[in-house]
Design a protein around this motif. Structure first.
Motif, PDB file in Angstrom:
ATOM      1  N   ALA A 128      32.716  25.432  36.032  1.00  0.00           N
ATOM      2  CA  ALA A 128      31.833  24.300  36.611  1.00  0.00           C
ATOM      3  C   ALA A 128      31.090  24.736  38.113  1.00  0.00           C
ATOM      4  O   ALA A 128      31.023  24.039  38.805  1.00  0.00           O
ATOM      5  CB  ALA A 128      32.551  23.084  36.814  1.00  0.00           C
ATOM      6  N   ASP A 129      30.816  26.015  38.225  1.00  0.00           N
ATOM      7  CA  ASP A 129      30.179  26.655  39.354  1.00  0.00           C
ATOM      8  C   ASP A 129      31.207  26.549  40.546  1.00  0.00           C
ATOM      9  O   ASP A 129      30.584  26.539  41.480  1.00  0.00           O
ATOM     10  CB  ASP A 129      28.759  26.138  39.613  1.00  0.00           C
ATOM     11  N   LYS A 130      32.260  26.673  40.307  1.00  0.00           N
ATOM     12  CA  LYS A 130      33.377  26.868  41.423  1.00  0.00           C
ATOM     13  C   LYS A 130      34.268  27.624  41.314  1.00  0.00           C
ATOM     14  O   LYS A 130      34.540  27.910  39.998  1.00  0.00           O
ATOM     15  CB  LYS A 130      33.945  25.093  41.571  1.00  0.00           C
ATOM     16  N   TYR A 131      35.040  28.011  42.072  1.00  0.00           N
ATOM     17  CA  TYR A 131      35.815  29.116  42.128  1.00  0.00           C
ATOM     18  C   TYR A 131      37.141  28.305  42.734  1.00  0.00           C
ATOM     19  O   TYR A 131      37.542  27.651  43.215  1.00  0.00           O
ATOM     20  CB  TYR A 131      35.604  30.120  43.292  1.00  0.00           C
ATOM     21  N   TRP A 132      38.199  28.706  41.600  1.00  0.00           N
ATOM     22  CA  TRP A 132      39.688  28.034  41.368  1.00  0.00           C
ATOM     23  C   TRP A 132      40.570  29.154  41.811  1.00  0.00           C
ATOM     24  O   TRP A 132      41.755  29.184  41.420  1.00  0.00           O
ATOM     25  CB  TRP A 132      39.795  27.522  40.192  1.00  0.00           C
ATOM     26  N   GLY A 133      40.418  30.246  42.498  1.00  0.00           N
ATOM     27  CA  GLY A 133      41.270  31.160  42.899  1.00  0.00           C
ATOM     28  C   GLY A 133      40.641  32.485  43.094  1.00  0.00           C
ATOM     29  O   GLY A 133      39.484  32.600  43.090  1.00  0.00           O
ATOM     30  N   MET A 134      41.490  33.656  43.055  1.00  0.00           N
ATOM     31  CA  MET A 134      41.018  35.138  43.394  1.00  0.00           C
ATOM     32  C   MET A 134      41.255  35.741  42.011  1.00  0.00           C
ATOM     33  O   MET A 134      42.338  35.651  41.190  1.00  0.00           O
ATOM     34  CB  MET A 134      41.596  35.484  44.282  1.00  0.00           C
ATOM     35  N   PRO A 135      40.372  36.450  41.396  1.00  0.00           N
ATOM     36  CA  PRO A 135      40.899  37.444  40.090  1.00  0.00           C
ATOM     37  C   PRO A 135      41.820  38.478  40.575  1.00  0.00           C
ATOM     38  O   PRO A 135      41.705  38.938  41.732  1.00  0.00           O
ATOM     39  CB  PRO A 135      39.386  38.002  39.812  1.00  0.00           C
ATOM     40  N   TRP A 136      42.787  38.738  39.665  1.00  0.00           N
ATOM     41  CA  TRP A 136      43.951  39.638  40.210  1.00  0.00           C
ATOM     42  C   TRP A 136      44.150  40.709  39.187  1.00  0.00           C
ATOM     43  O   TRP A 136      43.881  41.994  39.512  1.00  0.00           O
ATOM     44  CB  TRP A 136      45.099  38.915  40.572  1.00  0.00           C
ATOM     45  N   ILE A 137      44.402  40.317  37.844  1.00  0.00           N
ATOM     46  CA  ILE A 137      44.710  41.276  36.628  1.00  0.00           C
ATOM     47  C   ILE A 137      43.231  41.357  35.915  1.00  0.00           C
ATOM     48  O   ILE A 137      42.959  40.318  35.379  1.00  0.00           O
ATOM     49  CB  ILE A 137      45.595  40.717  36.132  1.00  0.00           C
ATOM     50  N   LEU A 138      42.460  42.358  36.242  1.00  0.00           N
ATOM     51  CA  LEU A 138      41.366  42.517  35.305  1.00  0.00           C
ATOM     52  C   LEU A 138      41.686  43.571  34.319  1.00  0.00           C
ATOM     53  O   LEU A 138      42.115  44.422  34.390  1.00  0.00           O
ATOM     54  CB  LEU A 138      40.422  43.259  36.339  1.00  0.00           C
ATOM     55  N   ASP A 139      41.778  42.692  32.963  1.00  0.00           N
ATOM     56  CA  ASP A 139      42.175  43.437  31.851  1.00  0.00           C
ATOM     57  C   ASP A 139      41.493  43.183  30.648  1.00  0.00           C
ATOM     58  O   ASP A 139      40.863  42.153  30.402  1.00  0.00           O
ATOM     59  CB  ASP A 139      43.734  43.491  31.793  1.00  0.00           C
ATOM     60  N   THR A 140      41.525  44.086  29.780  1.00  0.00           N
ATOM     61  CA  THR A 140      41.106  43.946  28.406  1.00  0.00           C
ATOM     62  C   THR A 140      42.035  44.825  27.362  1.00  0.00           C
ATOM     63  O   THR A 140      42.757  45.492  28.202  1.00  0.00           O
ATOM     64  CB  THR A 140      39.510  44.274  28.095  1.00  0.00           C
ATOM     65  N   ASN A 299      38.452  39.431  26.934  1.00  0.00           N
ATOM     66  CA  ASN A 299      38.648  39.014  28.406  1.00  0.00           C
ATOM     67  C   ASN A 299      40.012  38.476  28.511  1.00  0.00           C
ATOM     68  O   ASN A 299      40.435  37.333  28.149  1.00  0.00           O
ATOM     69  CB  ASN A 299      37.536  37.942  29.031  1.00  0.00           C
ATOM     70  N   GLY A 300      40.825  39.587  29.072  1.00  0.00           N
ATOM     71  CA  GLY A 300      42.277  39.172  29.120  1.00  0.00           C
ATOM     72  C   GLY A 300      42.681  39.295  30.740  1.00  0.00           C
ATOM     73  O   GLY A 300      43.945  39.541  30.852  1.00  0.00           O
ATOM     74  N   SER A 301      41.756  38.689  31.469  1.00  0.00           N
ATOM     75  CA  SER A 301      41.896  38.787  33.231  1.00  0.00           C
ATOM     76  C   SER A 301      42.790  37.772  33.333  1.00  0.00           C
ATOM     77  O   SER A 301      42.906  36.533  32.825  1.00  0.00           O
ATOM     78  CB  SER A 301      40.627  39.027  33.643  1.00  0.00           C
ATOM     79  N   MET A 302      43.609  37.795  34.407  1.00  0.00           N
ATOM     80  CA  MET A 302      44.089  36.759  35.371  1.00  0.00           C
ATOM     81  C   MET A 302      43.882  36.439  36.734  1.00  0.00           C
ATOM     82  O   MET A 302      43.569  37.522  37.285  1.00  0.00           O
ATOM     83  CB  MET A 302      45.860  36.970  35.017  1.00  0.00           C
TER      84      MET A 302
END
Length: 412
Positions: A128-140, A299-302
């Motif tokens: 919803a055009d807002k950020y709810w944290g920081m990406p950490w595990i960029l994975d596929t 997209n398996g990121s966390m």
């Protein structure tokens, strides 16, 4: 009347009391105990953080991925006694935002930061055009293959299409090199949905069209038909229907599979002679698509977020920005590739995993997201059950997925 006498504390005592008061800031953080960073790695990161920030103490808790979502949701009722920092999957921001589980941290993210991190990584924490944290595990998920087995089978290159993957598996089986050349994580869990999404991506499928479920047609149906065909023709290990990612890694590392679909972390573990019998024989490429030149990815990121219940978001944010920093991610790049674009050109990141880094550069841009909905857990459970009915020979692919379409239409 007695005069009030103000006594100044000795400087050393004042500093001591100040440090003591600061040290009372305690963060309760929840992580998963499988894939990507190991428990020992997260503990090491946290120890380094605490050394640099002696006024903050971090209590760590680890649970299997399968328990992570429910733990986060249940802790909402614990108020200030719950978790402060949580690791969450790319599929949960819609739900967590809607039900007030995570804090909106949009204002804490500097605009200059956004271009330094992969766009695909930001989608992990954005809703919803807002950020709810920081990406950490960029994975596929990538296609891992055993170079030695392919060579023994007379195969000159890893598969470039799904048909080639199927054909190469047939050749390996026919030559008696392996009973089951393929292994997957198809247990009734989220792991199954990740593998399924990868194959939907391979067939250029879609989950919804004009708001209506599309699981019983097009690429979404072809994906499950491919899965079933590999089982019927005994190319896929039948135990895949009970396997999680760690089971897949162990089977591949023991030399009992020529091909495996798995996350980034498997590359270095499968190449470690202390825990793998195929070290030095491991190849990795993007999962091929249905047509030459196409690739498939999920997209398996966390991400790491701050809960609404947390009483000390500043300390939480300091911890999160430390864990997701470029320096820390590059230090642990052998387990999870960084979210930072510049990291991929560094020799320290590429060392010993050039193939993986090259595969990542291609796959990250092709990642297909699982459906974004606040009802995702129920949608996923419905899909898991429907796919398992097909893999267990209890229903045809079209019958089971048509029923899934009906059930999911009521949720979406």
């Amino acid at each position: 009347m007695r005069k009030k006498v103000w006594c100044a504390l000795p400087l050393t005592m004042a500093l001591s009391l100040s440090s003591y008061a600061s040290a009372q800031t305690t963060i309760n953080a929840l992580f998963m105990s499988q894939a990507a960073y190991s428990q020992s790695d997260i503990k090491s990161m946290t120890q380094d953080f605490q050394k640099a920030n002696p006024d903050i103490k971090v209590n760590l808790e680890f649970v299997p991925y399968e328990a992570l979502h429910d733990k986060i949701v249940a802790a909402k009722g614990a108020g200030a006694n719950g978790y402060d920092v949580v690791l969450y999957d790319v599929i949960w921001p819609a739900e967590f935002a809607k039900f007030g589980i995570l804090k909106n941290v949009t204002q804490q993210i500097a605009p200059s930061l956004k271009d330094k991190i992969f766009k695909g990584a930001w989608t992990t924490v954005k809703y919803a055009d807002k950020y709810w944290g920081m990406p950490w595990i960029l994975d596929t998920k990538y296609l891992f293959y055993n170079k030695k087995i392919l060579k023994e089978a007379g195969i000159q290159h890893p598969p470039r299409t799904l048909d080639e993957l199927y054909t190469q598996a047939q050749i390996i089986k026919q030559k008696g090199l392996l009973k089951y050349p393929l292994v997957w994580s198809w247990s009734q869990s989220e792991a199954l949905i990740c593998d399924y999404t990868t194959l939907v991506s391979a067939y250029n499928g879609q989950f919804f069209k004009d708001g209506k479920p599309q699981f019983a047609k097009g690429g979404a149906l072809k994906a499950i038909q491919f899965m079933k065909k590999t089982l019927d023709n005994k190319l896929s290990n039948p135990n895949s229907r009970e396997y999680l990612e760690e089971d897949v890694r162990k089977v591949f590392s023991s030399g009992d599979a020529a091909f495996a679909l798995n996350w980034t972390y498997m590359y270095n573990m499968a190449n470690d002679p202390k825990q793998s019998q195929v070290a030095g024989q491991v190849g990795v490429v993007p999962m091929p698509g249905a047509k030459p030149g196409e690739i498939a990815a999920v997209n398996g990121s966390m991400g790491l977020g701050i809960t609404q219940n947390s009483q000390h978001p500043k300390a939480d944010w300091k911890y999160i920005t430390y864990l997701t920093s470029q320096a820390v991610q590059e230090k642990y790049a052998k387990l999870s590739l960084p979210i930072w674009k510049a990291s991929y050109n560094k020799a320290s990141v590429q060392a010993g995993q050039t193939e993986l880094v090259q595969a990542a550069k291609k796959s990250i841009g092709a990642m297909l997201a699982r459906p974004q909905t606040a009802q995702y857990p129920r949608l996923s459970n419905t899909l898991q059950q429907s796919i398992q009915l097909v893999l267990q020979n209890k229903q045809s692919a079209h019958e089971s997925m048509s029923r899934a379409d009906q059930l999911i239409s009521r949720l979406h």
